[in-house]
Design a protein around this motif. Sequence first.
Motif, PDB file in Angstrom:
ATOM      1  N   MET A   1       0.837  -1.202   0.000  1.00 13.43           N
ATOM      2  CA  MET A   1       0.000   0.000   0.000  1.00 13.43           C
ATOM      3  C   MET A   1       0.870   1.250   0.000  1.00 13.43           C
ATOM      4  O   MET A   1       0.554   2.240  -0.678  1.00 13.43           O
ATOM      5  N   LEU A   2       1.982   1.216   0.748  1.00 18.72           N
ATOM      6  CA  LEU A   2       2.909   2.341   0.726  1.00 18.72           C
ATOM      7  C   LEU A   2       3.498   2.527  -0.670  1.00 18.72           C
ATOM      8  O   LEU A   2       3.653   3.651  -1.149  1.00 18.72           O
ATOM      9  N   ALA A   3       3.835   1.406  -1.326  1.00 18.25           N
ATOM     10  CA  ALA A   3       4.400   1.479  -2.674  1.00 18.25           C
ATOM     11  C   ALA A   3       3.399   2.080  -3.651  1.00 18.25           C
ATOM     12  O   ALA A   3       3.754   2.907  -4.503  1.00 18.25           O
ATOM     13  N   LEU A   4       2.131   1.692  -3.526  1.00 15.49           N
ATOM     14  CA  LEU A   4       1.099   2.249  -4.406  1.00 15.49           C
ATOM     15  C   LEU A   4       0.895   3.742  -4.131  1.00 15.49           C
ATOM     16  O   LEU A   4       0.687   4.528  -5.064  1.00 15.49           O
ATOM     17  N   SER A   5       0.962   4.118  -2.859  1.00 13.43           N
ATOM     18  CA  SER A   5       0.852   5.540  -2.516  1.00 13.43           C
ATOM     19  C   SER A   5       2.029   6.319  -3.099  1.00 13.43           C
ATOM     20  O   SER A   5       1.864   7.450  -3.574  1.00 13.43           O
ATOM     21  N   PHE A   6       3.202   5.699  -3.079  1.00 11.46           N
ATOM     22  CA  PHE A   6       4.391   6.320  -3.665  1.00 11.46           C
ATOM     23  C   PHE A   6       4.185   6.543  -5.164  1.00 11.46           C
ATOM     24  O   PHE A   6       4.473   7.625  -5.693  1.00 11.46           O
ATOM     25  N   LEU A   7       3.661   5.531  -5.865  1.00 13.72           N
ATOM     26  CA  LEU A   7       3.409   5.677  -7.302  1.00 13.72           C
ATOM     27  C   LEU A   7       2.365   6.756  -7.562  1.00 13.72           C
ATOM     28  O   LEU A   7       2.457   7.501  -8.546  1.00 13.72           O
ATOM     29  N   LEU A   8       1.374   6.841  -6.692  1.00 15.89           N
ATOM     30  CA  LEU A   8       0.356   7.878  -6.835  1.00 15.89           C
ATOM     31  C   LEU A   8       0.979   9.264  -6.717  1.00 15.89           C
ATOM     32  O   LEU A   8       0.686  10.171  -7.507  1.00 15.89           O
ATOM     33  N   LEU A   9       1.868   9.435  -5.740  1.00 14.69           N
ATOM     34  CA  LEU A   9       2.553  10.714  -5.568  1.00 14.69           C
ATOM     35  C   LEU A   9       3.445  11.035  -6.770  1.00 14.69           C
ATOM     36  O   LEU A   9       3.505  12.181  -7.217  1.00 14.69           O
ATOM     37  N   VAL A  10       4.132  10.018  -7.279  1.00 13.22           N
ATOM     38  CA  VAL A  10       4.982  10.232  -8.453  1.00 13.22           C
ATOM     39  C   VAL A  10       4.143  10.645  -9.645  1.00 13.22           C
ATOM     40  O   VAL A  10       4.525  11.536 -10.422  1.00 13.22           O
ATOM     41  N   GLY A  11       2.969  10.023  -9.808  1.00 15.64           N
ATOM     42  CA  GLY A  11       2.071  10.406 -10.899  1.00 15.64           C
ATOM     43  C   GLY A  11       1.635  11.853 -10.788  1.00 15.64           C
ATOM     44  O   GLY A  11       1.611  12.590 -11.783  1.00 15.64           O
ATOM     45  N   VAL A  12       1.294  12.286  -9.578  1.00  8.67           N
ATOM     46  CA  VAL A  12       0.920  13.683  -9.350  1.00  8.67           C
ATOM     47  C   VAL A  12       2.089  14.610  -9.685  1.00  8.67           C
ATOM     48  O   VAL A  12       1.913  15.669 -10.306  1.00  8.67           O
ATOM     49  N   ALA A  13       3.311  14.209  -9.283  1.00 10.75           N
ATOM     50  CA  ALA A  13       4.489  15.028  -9.569  1.00 10.75           C
ATOM     51  C   ALA A  13       4.733  15.134 -11.078  1.00 10.75           C
ATOM     52  O   ALA A  13       5.115  16.201 -11.577  1.00 10.75           O
ATOM     53  N   LEU A  14       4.515  14.039 -11.818  1.00 10.41           N
ATOM     54  CA  LEU A  14       4.693  14.070 -13.274  1.00 10.41           C
ATOM     55  C   LEU A  14       3.673  15.007 -13.921  1.00 10.41           C
ATOM     56  O   LEU A  14       4.014  15.766 -14.841  1.00 10.41           O
TER      57      LEU A  14
ATOM     58  N   ARG B   1      11.360  15.982  -6.651  1.00  6.39           N
ATOM     59  CA  ARG B   1      11.130  14.573  -6.357  1.00  6.39           C
ATOM     60  C   ARG B   1      11.706  14.190  -4.988  1.00  6.39           C
ATOM     61  O   ARG B   1      11.247  13.234  -4.368  1.00  6.39           O
ATOM     62  N   GLY B   2      12.692  14.959  -4.519  1.00  3.66           N
ATOM     63  CA  GLY B   2      13.284  14.673  -3.218  1.00  3.66           C
ATOM     64  C   GLY B   2      12.277  14.723  -2.084  1.00  3.66           C
ATOM     65  O   GLY B   2      12.396  13.983  -1.105  1.00  3.66           O
ATOM     66  N   TYR B   3      11.275  15.602  -2.201  1.00  7.84           N
ATOM     67  CA  TYR B   3      10.243  15.673  -1.176  1.00  7.84           C
ATOM     68  C   TYR B   3       9.471  14.354  -1.092  1.00  7.84           C
ATOM     69  O   TYR B   3       9.125  13.875  -0.001  1.00  7.84           O
ATOM     70  N   ILE B   4       9.176  13.771  -2.264  1.00  3.40           N
ATOM     71  CA  ILE B   4       8.442  12.505  -2.301  1.00  3.40           C
ATOM     72  C   ILE B   4       9.285  11.396  -1.695  1.00  3.40           C
ATOM     73  O   ILE B   4       8.806  10.590  -0.893  1.00  3.40           O
ATOM     74  N   TYR B   5      10.564  11.360  -2.088  1.00  9.17           N
ATOM     75  CA  TYR B   5      11.447  10.331  -1.548  1.00  9.17           C
ATOM     76  C   TYR B   5      11.578  10.465  -0.030  1.00  9.17           C
ATOM     77  O   TYR B   5      11.606   9.463   0.692  1.00  9.17           O
ATOM     78  N   ALA B   6      11.678  11.693   0.455  1.00 13.03           N
ATOM     79  CA  ALA B   6      11.811  11.916   1.896  1.00 13.03           C
ATOM     80  C   ALA B   6      10.549  11.464   2.632  1.00 13.03           C
ATOM     81  O   ALA B   6      10.623  10.802   3.680  1.00 13.03           O
TER      82      ALA B   6
END
Length: 239
Positions: free
Chosen positions: A187-200, A211-216
């Motif tokens: 679920m965390l991984a899917l949330s991460f992908l969701l955030l990356v999609g928003v960033a794109l 992107r560093g904010y997302i990674y942090a």
Amino acid sequence: MDWIFHPDAWAAFITLTALEVVLGIDNLVFLSIVTQKLPEDQRARARTIGLLLALVGRVALLLSIAWVMGLTDPLFEVFGRTFSGRDLVLLIGGLFLIYKATREIHEETEGPDEEFQDVTASTTFLSALVQIFLLDLVFSLDSVITAVGMADRVSVMISAVCVAIVFMIAAAKSVTGFIERHPTVKMLALSFLLLVGVALVADGLQQHFPRGYIYAAMGFSMFNEVLNMRRRKKRQAEA
């Protein structure tokens, strides 16, 4: 390959390799989610072939530097905002990633919708490879553009990409296995992908979100989850 005798070329190589590895986190998470839909005996092969196709795609982008840089040229204007080919690629990739992550989260929490159940169950080896290849091109587009500004030798860029892909192939099994064994991590991984999609999407709209904010944020969430797993394991041992 005369660059191996130049310290400045080595500095660019190390920096680009590190950049590719860090940006590869997105790929590894997406790859693990996509390959989980495949039969178990096909997953390892899909991960390896998918990453090798990603390598071919990245090298092709590097060998087409003039075309890639041309993607930054304005194509049209909407409400006073210009859009380039790069913006469109990032928008489409981001929207697809948001859709994919949202569907997967819905399935994990509510179960698949009956009307989409057959489609969800029919994920094929080929469709998984296509998704991995296309999303890798989206993920790597900005890193390729960055690489052009950091190194003036194509051989340096290609070498960095090759090393990064080899690292990703070596790490893919461990990352995928860890996500598969721990549903909360998935679920965390899917949330991460969701955030990356928003960033794109934000990048495609020329609103850069580091992107560093997302990674942090994901690193902190992962740290908390590891503590929770240790706590659960300790309680089970005491029970």
